[in-house]
Design a protein around this motif. Sequence first.
Motif, PDB file in Angstrom:
ATOM      1  N   PRO A   1     -10.578  -0.072   1.600  1.00  0.00           N
ATOM      2  CA  PRO A   1      -9.187  -0.245   2.052  1.00  0.00           C
ATOM      3  C   PRO A   1      -8.202  -0.455   0.900  1.00  0.00           C
ATOM      4  CG  PRO A   1     -10.558  -2.122   2.738  1.00  0.00           C
ATOM      5  CD  PRO A   1     -11.481  -1.079   2.188  1.00  0.00           C
ATOM      6  N   HIS A   2      -8.675  -1.117  -0.154  1.00  0.00           N
ATOM      7  CA  HIS A   2      -7.788  -1.323  -1.304  1.00  0.00           C
ATOM      8  C   HIS A   2      -7.525   0.016  -2.008  1.00  0.00           C
ATOM      9  CE1 HIS A   2      -5.578  -3.383  -4.283  1.00  0.00           C
ATOM     10  NE2 HIS A   2      -6.505  -3.441  -5.213  1.00  0.00           N
ATOM     11  N   ARG A   3      -8.565   0.815  -2.141  1.00  0.00           N
ATOM     12  CA  ARG A   3      -8.416   2.143  -2.773  1.00  0.00           C
ATOM     13  C   ARG A   3      -7.452   3.017  -1.986  1.00  0.00           C
ATOM     14  NH1 ARG A   3     -12.536   3.634  -6.368  1.00  0.00           N
ATOM     15  NH2 ARG A   3     -12.320   5.838  -5.850  1.00  0.00           N
ATOM     16  N   GLU A   4      -7.593   2.993  -0.648  1.00  0.00           N
ATOM     17  CA  GLU A   4      -6.706   3.821   0.183  1.00  0.00           C
ATOM     18  C   GLU A   4      -5.253   3.431  -0.021  1.00  0.00           C
ATOM     19  OE1 GLU A   4      -8.234   3.515   4.226  1.00  0.00           O
ATOM     20  OE2 GLU A   4     -10.157   4.261   3.418  1.00  0.00           O
ATOM     21  N   ALA A   5      -5.012   2.132  -0.095  1.00  0.00           N
ATOM     22  CA  ALA A   5      -3.625   1.655  -0.253  1.00  0.00           C
ATOM     23  C   ALA A   5      -3.044   2.101  -1.595  1.00  0.00           C
ATOM     24  CB  ALA A   5      -3.580   0.136  -0.125  1.00  0.00           C
ATOM     25  N   ILE A   6      -3.829   1.944  -2.644  1.00  0.00           N
ATOM     26  CA  ILE A   6      -3.318   2.292  -3.978  1.00  0.00           C
ATOM     27  C   ILE A   6      -3.129   3.806  -4.098  1.00  0.00           C
ATOM     28  CG2 ILE A   6      -3.880   2.260  -6.460  1.00  0.00           C
ATOM     29  CD1 ILE A   6      -2.836  -0.445  -5.290  1.00  0.00           C
ATOM     30  N   GLN A   7      -4.000   4.547  -3.420  1.00  0.00           N
ATOM     31  CA  GLN A   7      -3.847   5.993  -3.419  1.00  0.00           C
ATOM     32  C   GLN A   7      -2.558   6.409  -2.717  1.00  0.00           C
ATOM     33  OE1 GLN A   7      -7.511   7.681  -2.151  1.00  0.00           O
ATOM     34  NE2 GLN A   7      -7.312   9.223  -3.763  1.00  0.00           N
ATOM     35  N   ARG A   8      -2.246   5.704  -1.645  1.00  0.00           N
ATOM     36  CA  ARG A   8      -1.105   6.053  -0.798  1.00  0.00           C
ATOM     37  C   ARG A   8       0.243   5.659  -1.411  1.00  0.00           C
ATOM     38  NH1 ARG A   8      -1.353   7.246   4.748  1.00  0.00           N
ATOM     39  NH2 ARG A   8       0.599   6.872   5.858  1.00  0.00           N
ATOM     40  N   ALA A   9       0.274   4.565  -2.136  1.00  0.00           N
ATOM     41  CA  ALA A   9       1.548   4.059  -2.672  1.00  0.00           C
ATOM     42  C   ALA A   9       1.956   4.845  -3.916  1.00  0.00           C
ATOM     43  CB  ALA A   9       1.408   2.586  -3.015  1.00  0.00           C
ATOM     44  N   PRO A  10       3.253   5.090  -4.072  1.00  0.00           N
ATOM     45  CA  PRO A  10       3.680   5.759  -5.315  1.00  0.00           C
ATOM     46  C   PRO A  10       3.504   4.827  -6.506  1.00  0.00           C
ATOM     47  CG  PRO A  10       5.588   5.107  -4.018  1.00  0.00           C
ATOM     48  CD  PRO A  10       4.378   4.781  -3.191  1.00  0.00           C
ATOM     49  N   ILE A  11       3.230   5.399  -7.649  1.00  0.00           N
ATOM     50  CA  ILE A  11       2.954   4.598  -8.846  1.00  0.00           C
ATOM     51  C   ILE A  11       4.143   3.700  -9.210  1.00  0.00           C
ATOM     52  CG2 ILE A  11       3.641   6.421 -10.497  1.00  0.00           C
ATOM     53  CD1 ILE A  11       0.643   4.072 -10.915  1.00  0.00           C
ATOM     54  N   GLU A  12       5.334   4.108  -8.799  1.00  0.00           N
ATOM     55  CA  GLU A  12       6.542   3.305  -9.093  1.00  0.00           C
ATOM     56  C   GLU A  12       6.558   1.991  -8.316  1.00  0.00           C
ATOM     57  OE1 GLU A  12       6.605   6.507  -8.167  1.00  0.00           O
ATOM     58  OE2 GLU A  12       7.213   7.449 -10.057  1.00  0.00           O
TER      59      GLU A  12
END
Length: 256
Positions: free
Chosen positions: A186-197
């Motif tokens: 779930p943490h990976r999915e969130a970081i993948q989904r959020a823009p790097i900014e």
Amino acid sequence: MQKKEPDQIPLIDGHARLDELTDLTEALREAKTGGVRGIIAVGMNVDSNRRLLQIAQANPGYVYPALGYHPWEMKEEEVEANLSFMRDHVKEGIAIGEVGLDYKIKVKKDLQWKVFEEILDIALEFDKPVIIHCRFSHRRALEMAKEREIKRAVFHWYSGPADLLDKILSTGYFISATPALAYSPPHREAIQRAPIERILLETDTPVSYQGREARPKDVRVSLEETAKLKRLEPSLVAMQTTANASQFFQIRFRKN
Ligand SMILES: [Zn+2]
């Protein structure tokens, strides 16, 4: 331009419980040699807030204090002392945290809501960014922050649902990446989904990741995992997330 060695890329650890370390001097030394340019030290209660203010004072321009009152620490009879300490010292910190809601613990929800509400009022009054902890409580925490028109908030170690993440991002809030990226879906999915900014890097020191206690230098793991997930150069992720932290906390971190 010369390519930088990975351990020379400057990084910010956006969330560390430094006062809980028994080897603080060594941990800070390692962080500095590992390219960590600044650490946000978060508090849990009066005692930890007091200690981290001392740590920050002893490490000016490197350790930045955030005063907090964690839901895990909440006891009815200690609420007033904690809130008044925060009010008295809030100006010495660069942020409020960590604070929030945790529905997996025994502390009553209405106590958690009441305290979080008062803390958000302090953040609003003193214009401090808020570092939010939530478990099974993301929706309510977001609603409460939005309702108060909190401008700067980071949902630390975000592992909640995707639809809520979209709401968090569209409100203008951030999430943060921890070394758990190496193994937590779930943490990976969130970081993948959020823009790097909208991503900050952190370690949540001294949390144990698969049996290994974190130190601020491990923010490099958060960096490398974020870079892999987003298929970006680590140096670019480092630059962007450091700029994000600088903007979010309104700090100019040291250059070397
Ligand atoms: Zn937390």
